[in-house]
Each structure stands twice: as C-alpha cells, then as structure tokens.
Design an enzyme around this catalytic site. Structure first.
Site, short mmCIF file in Angstrom:
data_model
loop_
_atom_site.label_atom_id
_atom_site.label_comp_id
_atom_site.label_asym_id
_atom_site.label_seq_id
_atom_site.Cartn_x
_atom_site.Cartn_y
_atom_site.Cartn_z
N ALA A 241 1.12 -1.18 -0.22
CA ALA A 241 0.03 -0.05 0.15
C ALA A 241 0.95 1.21 0.14
O ALA A 241 2.32 1.48 -0.16
CB ALA A 241 -0.89 0.14 1.17
N HIS A 242 0.17 1.95 0.07
CA HIS A 242 0.93 3.74 -0.11
C HIS A 242 1.43 4.23 1.52
O HIS A 242 1.79 3.50 2.40
CB HIS A 242 -0.49 4.77 -0.49
N ASN A 243 2.73 4.39 0.99
CA ASN A 243 3.89 5.08 1.66
C ASN A 243 4.42 3.37 2.67
O ASN A 243 4.81 4.17 3.85
CB ASN A 243 3.72 6.34 3.07
N SER A 261 2.21 3.21 5.12
CA SER A 261 2.61 3.77 5.89
C SER A 261 3.42 3.12 6.92
O SER A 261 4.12 2.81 7.84
CB SER A 261 1.97 4.57 6.68
#
Length: 349
Positions: A241-243, A261
C-alpha cells in the site's frame, strides 16, 4: 549453446572430476536429465539419482562423498545450489543480451531517452520524458507513464504498467502483469457518510537488485514515496500500500498484504497470505509465519511471530499444543467432578 565442463567450472569456480571436455547444451533435473544435459545435487534426499542419472555433467558439493561409481562428469563447488543459481543467471543474461532494438508497432514519445542495447517490445507505450538506461529490456504490452525512469540492466516483462513519476533502479526484474504506482487507497470520511478521495501525488521508488513477481500491486504514496529497498524480493500477487517501506533484502511470499505507511525493516521474511496493518514498524530480521495477522509493531529484531493476531512464535506453538489437549482436559475435569460428587455422597451417607 554448448559449453564444456571446463568452461562451466571457470564460471562457478569449481573443480572438474572426469572429462573436462564433456559438452552440455541444456539443463535437467537430476532424476530426469538426459545425455547432453547439466544437473546438480544439493539436497541429500536426491543422492540416489547421482549414481544413475543420465546427465552428462553434475554439480555437487565439495563435501559430497561418493558411495557408488558415477557415470557423469562432476564439478565440485563449495555450495552446489548457489553455483547452479549463478550458472542459470549467466545463461539468462546471455539469452536476454540478444534482445535489442525496437519492435513495431510501439509508441515512444519524442522526449523519451534510452541508452545502448535497449529492447522495446511491440505494443509498448513510453510516455513523455521516460528515461531508460543501458541494456534495459521492455517486453511487449508494457506501459510506462510520463517521467518514469528505469536504470541499467532492468527487465520489465509483458503487460507491466508503471505509472507516471515512478523510479526503477538497476538490475531489477518486474514480472508480467504487475502494476507499479497505482493510486493508494486514500479516502476521507465525510459527515454525510460518503468518502472523499485524497489525491495520491507521490510515487514509487524501487531500488537496485529488486525482483517483483507477477500480478503484484505497489501503490504510489499520498505524498513522498512508497519504497522497495535494494535486494528485496516480492512474490506473485502481493499488495503493497501507499507510503510503505520494504527494507533491504526483505522477502515477501505470495498473497501477502501490507497496509499503508508501515515500515518493514531489513532482512525480514514474510510468509504467504500474511496480513500487516498500517502505520506500524517491523524490526530487522523479523520472521512472520504464513497466514499471520500482524496488528501491532514488532519491536524486537529477529523475532518470529505466528497466528492471528500474531504473537511470539514459541508461545504460539505452546498455546496450539494446549488447545489440542482441551477436549481431553474437559473429559478429565468431568471425571473429577463425578468422582467428587461420588465422594461427597458417600460422606453424607
């Protein structure tokens, strides 16, 4: 392509036992190989095949003791499995080096730049300001969005989609169907119960010597970068997923998912179908068992966890052992209760 035993021994730093002029032209499993093929023995379970294999050449460990005569020429090395992997890598490099040039039809923007010995397969799309290093291989039906940068010796297999602004390092392999840089899953809850999309304006950075399996998805960051660090290996069907940050030389098996994250350390091993929640840290050297659900940070380096929710591996195994004994314990408790009732009845009587 044909090679002699002597030539192969030079590549893998081995010692020939037998005819150094033995020729091989392909590879085969030790139990199935035929004359003219090369095989290897690393697992002792397959030792019996060493004495009856039809392979012309077999790579074995220095420590391997021969219990029977062997017909094949042998090459002794410190680690047969690693030596065979080195040989396959060289063979694959030789095969891909033959690929160069641009197949038609392909769309390449006028602002795109590429180095020497580049291959661009048919029906590929290279957007504005795309940059390819030397010896990059782009197989058919690949999409490279605007401002994508791919460094030397990287291979992008058919059907890969790399969205705008993403950066891919040197000696990276991305297998068919993978998507790099799609939007992260970011939606802000609204007062009326709806969700407002949060624009994902970051990118994905894949560092050197990374391998990404087929049909994996790596989301772009909301702000900043989703990072896959040098030497990491991702299996097929993985969601990052993102980050997220995946550390150096970390390996993740198929169908695992990492939420937004989360920071994964170096040399971490994550089993298949494991799930990791967002905004936590996984310490260096952690081992996460298959199908585990990790809901909080792993702070101790080299810890092993299992279960859902995941907890310390040895304790989890003990708990599982106890749980398997619960039916027997229930029976024993019932027998004790019956015995107590009987004793009380006798005492009252």
């Amino acid at each position: 392509m044909q090679f002699t035993a002597a030539q192969i021994a030079m590549i893998i730093n081995g010692k020939v036992e037998g005819n150094p002029e033995t020729l091989v032209h392909s590879f085969g499993k030790i139990e199935e190989a035929q004359a003219g093929q090369l095989s290897f023995l690393a697992n002792p379970k397959y030792e019996e095949y060493l004495y009856r294999t039809q392979a012309s050449l077999v790579i074995i460990n220095d420590a391997q003791e021969l219990k029977e005569p062997v017909n094949a020429t042998l090459i002794r090395v410190a680690d047969a499995y690693s030596a065979f992997a080195t040989l396959l890598t060289k063979y694959q490099e030789m095969a891909t080096q033959k690929l160069s040039g641009i197949q038609e039809p392909a769309y390449i923007s006028k602002s795109a730049k590429y180095g020497q010995q580049v291959f661009i397969g048919a029906f590929s799309y290279l957007g504005e300001n795309v940059e390819l290093g030397n010896n990059v291989k782009i197989f058919p039906n690949v999409f490279l969005g605007d401002n994508v940068k791919i460094s030397d010796n990287t291979i992008v297999h058919p059907g890969v989609k790399i969205y705008h602004g993403c950066v891919i390092g040197k000696n990276v392999t991305i297998h068919a169907g993978t998507v790099v840089g799609s939007d992260g899953f970011g939606f802000a809850p609204q007062a009326d119960g709806s969700f407002k999309k949060v624009p994902q304006i970051g990118n994905v950075v894949v560092e050197d010597f990374v391998e990404i399996g087929a049909n994996a998805t790596i989301d772009r960051a909301t702000i900043g970068s989703t990072v896959i660090k040098s030497g990491a290996k991702l299996d097929n069907l993985i969601q990052v997923a993102h980050n997220v940050e995946v550390g150096n030389n970390t390996v993740i098996a198929a169908q695992a998912g990492v939420s937004g994250s989360t920071k994964i350390g170096n040399n971490v091993m994550i089993g298949g179908q494991a799930g990791i929640v967002g905004h936590i840290h996984i310490a260096d050297g952690s081992k996460i068992n298959a199908q585990s659900g990790v809901s909080k940070s792993i702070k101790t380096p080299n810890a092993a966890v299992t279960g859902s929710p995941a907890f310390e591996y040895t304790s989890a195994l003990r708990s599982q052992a106890v749980s398997r004994k619960l039916p027997d314990l229930e029976k024993r408790i019932a027998e004790l209760e019956q015995l107590v009732k009987q004793l009380l009845t006798e005492k009252v009587g």
